[in-house]
Motif scaffolding. Sequence first.
Motif, PDB file in Angstrom:
ATOM      1  N   MET A  24       0.843  -1.300  -0.117  1.00 27.43           N
ATOM      2  CA  MET A  24       0.041   0.041   0.021  1.00 27.43           C
ATOM      3  C   MET A  24       0.867   1.133   0.038  1.00 27.43           C
ATOM      4  SD  MET A  24      -3.142   0.915   2.481  1.00 27.43           S
ATOM      5  CE  MET A  24      -2.000   0.489   3.915  1.00 27.43           C
ATOM      6  N   LYS A  25       0.612   2.240  -1.034  1.00 27.57           N
ATOM      7  CA  LYS A  25       1.295   3.333  -0.976  1.00 27.57           C
ATOM      8  C   LYS A  25       0.853   4.400   0.145  1.00 27.57           C
ATOM      9  CE  LYS A  25       1.859   2.835  -5.949  1.00 27.57           C
ATOM     10  NZ  LYS A  25       1.745   3.595  -7.284  1.00 27.57           N
ATOM     11  N   HIS A  26       1.857   5.279   0.418  1.00 26.73           N
ATOM     12  CA  HIS A  26       1.792   6.432   1.345  1.00 26.73           C
ATOM     13  C   HIS A  26       0.615   7.192   1.084  1.00 26.73           C
ATOM     14  CE1 HIS A  26       3.567   8.462   4.890  1.00 26.73           C
ATOM     15  NE2 HIS A  26       2.988   9.529   4.179  1.00 26.73           N
ATOM     16  N   ALA A  27       0.354   7.455  -0.156  1.00 23.84           N
ATOM     17  CA  ALA A  27      -0.671   8.272  -0.586  1.00 23.84           C
ATOM     18  C   ALA A  27      -2.250   7.645  -0.115  1.00 23.84           C
ATOM     19  CB  ALA A  27      -0.823   8.696  -2.015  1.00 23.84           C
ATOM     20  N   GLU A  28      -2.070   6.342  -0.674  1.00 22.23           N
ATOM     21  CA  GLU A  28      -3.173   5.579  -0.386  1.00 22.23           C
ATOM     22  C   GLU A  28      -3.520   5.457   1.228  1.00 22.23           C
ATOM     23  OE1 GLU A  28      -3.214   2.091  -3.916  1.00 22.23           O
ATOM     24  OE2 GLU A  28      -2.063   1.966  -2.288  1.00 22.23           O
ATOM     25  N   LEU A  29      -2.389   5.138   2.099  1.00 19.77           N
ATOM     26  CA  LEU A  29      -2.651   5.056   3.630  1.00 19.77           C
ATOM     27  C   LEU A  29      -3.304   6.462   3.960  1.00 19.77           C
ATOM     28  CD1 LEU A  29      -2.211   4.011   6.330  1.00 19.77           C
ATOM     29  CD2 LEU A  29       0.069   4.651   6.198  1.00 19.77           C
ATOM     30  N   ARG A  30      -2.638   7.537   3.439  1.00 22.31           N
ATOM     31  CA  ARG A  30      -3.046   8.888   4.024  1.00 22.31           C
ATOM     32  C   ARG A  30      -4.704   9.020   3.672  1.00 22.31           C
ATOM     33  NH1 ARG A  30       0.643  12.385   2.076  1.00 22.31           N
ATOM     34  NH2 ARG A  30      -0.403  12.365  -0.266  1.00 22.31           N
ATOM     35  N   SER A  31      -5.059   8.593   2.391  1.00 26.29           N
ATOM     36  CA  SER A  31      -6.631   8.735   2.002  1.00 26.29           C
ATOM     37  C   SER A  31      -7.283   7.838   2.811  1.00 26.29           C
ATOM     38  CB  SER A  31      -6.558   8.216   0.526  1.00 26.29           C
ATOM     39  OG  SER A  31      -6.123   9.021  -0.427  1.00 26.29           O
ATOM     40  N   ILE A  32      -6.846   6.581   3.275  1.00 29.34           N
ATOM     41  CA  ILE A  32      -7.781   5.971   4.410  1.00 29.34           C
ATOM     42  C   ILE A  32      -7.856   6.580   5.402  1.00 29.34           C
ATOM     43  CG2 ILE A  32      -7.764   3.830   5.333  1.00 29.34           C
ATOM     44  CD1 ILE A  32      -6.319   2.452   3.043  1.00 29.34           C
ATOM     45  N   VAL A  33      -6.766   7.027   6.041  1.00 29.23           N
ATOM     46  CA  VAL A  33      -6.741   7.755   7.570  1.00 29.23           C
ATOM     47  C   VAL A  33      -7.619   8.909   7.305  1.00 29.23           C
ATOM     48  CG1 VAL A  33      -5.588   8.818   9.283  1.00 29.23           C
ATOM     49  CG2 VAL A  33      -4.702   6.752   7.875  1.00 29.23           C
ATOM     50  N   HIS A  34      -7.721   9.781   6.058  1.00 29.14           N
ATOM     51  CA  HIS A  34      -8.431  11.008   5.922  1.00 29.14           C
ATOM     52  C   HIS A  34     -10.077  10.362   6.252  1.00 29.14           C
ATOM     53  CE1 HIS A  34     -11.150  13.055   3.291  1.00 29.14           C
ATOM     54  NE2 HIS A  34     -10.960  13.846   3.846  1.00 29.14           N
ATOM     55  N   ASN A  35     -10.207   9.093   5.237  1.00 28.15           N
ATOM     56  CA  ASN A  35     -11.698   8.763   5.239  1.00 28.15           C
ATOM     57  C   ASN A  35     -12.360   8.487   6.679  1.00 28.15           C
ATOM     58  OD1 ASN A  35     -11.830   9.337   2.588  1.00 28.15           O
ATOM     59  ND2 ASN A  35     -11.381   7.075   1.982  1.00 28.15           N
ATOM     60  N   VAL A  36     -11.434   7.814   7.391  1.00 20.55           N
ATOM     61  CA  VAL A  36     -11.989   7.560   8.827  1.00 20.55           C
ATOM     62  C   VAL A  36     -11.937   8.840   9.610  1.00 20.55           C
ATOM     63  CG1 VAL A  36     -11.081   6.209  10.783  1.00 20.55           C
ATOM     64  CG2 VAL A  36     -10.496   5.155   8.774  1.00 20.55           C
TER      65      VAL A  36
END
Length: 198
Positions: free
Chosen positions: A1-13
């Motif tokens: 999982m790329k860093h940008a994808e992780l950031r998007s997930i944490v943003h959504n949560v």
Amino acid sequence: MKHAELRSIVHNVADSLGSGIGLMIGHYEMDVYGDAERSHERAITVDFLHGVVIEGEPSTSLVESVALYKTAFADLCSKAGGSIANVVEAKARFWSDALNCHFTVTITDRDGHRSATDYAGIPGQRVKILDPLGRLRPRPSAQARCKTFDFASGWPEWEESGMAALEATPQETDHLTGIPDASIFCITGALGFPLFMR
């Protein structure tokens, strides 16, 4: 999982928690910004990786909600083809001012890449600033990367440019260029932590 994808997930949560409409967890009695306003620190910081509030004075309802988001966060990582095993840090700091609600997402992946990104409003959108040509652009995330790991001390060594961006206060960075003078610097706590090596 790329860093940008992780950031998007944490943003959504974080955005789900901030909205007060916990469709993601089936829990709807929460007001993170209200709890932040009532806290001595005037902020609430949530650790989604462990499902706990680590700053502020949360209500019982918020504590219960945050615990449920731990599972929701892990599920989203799995659906994205990743795993929470690749995540070292996943936090969001919530606060509000006279104009808007704000939250800052701070994440660190297993490769030692750390970033802090600002959002404002409900739903949370990237804070924007004017570029040199007068165009509105998303404020860049403050970033740092672990370049070496000291096994004797158990702490990573960070690249100086990234450390300056994540540790400094806005007043200390007025003379610097290329570093956003944002509320990301309101994040408190030690930057160092044990890094899980592959």
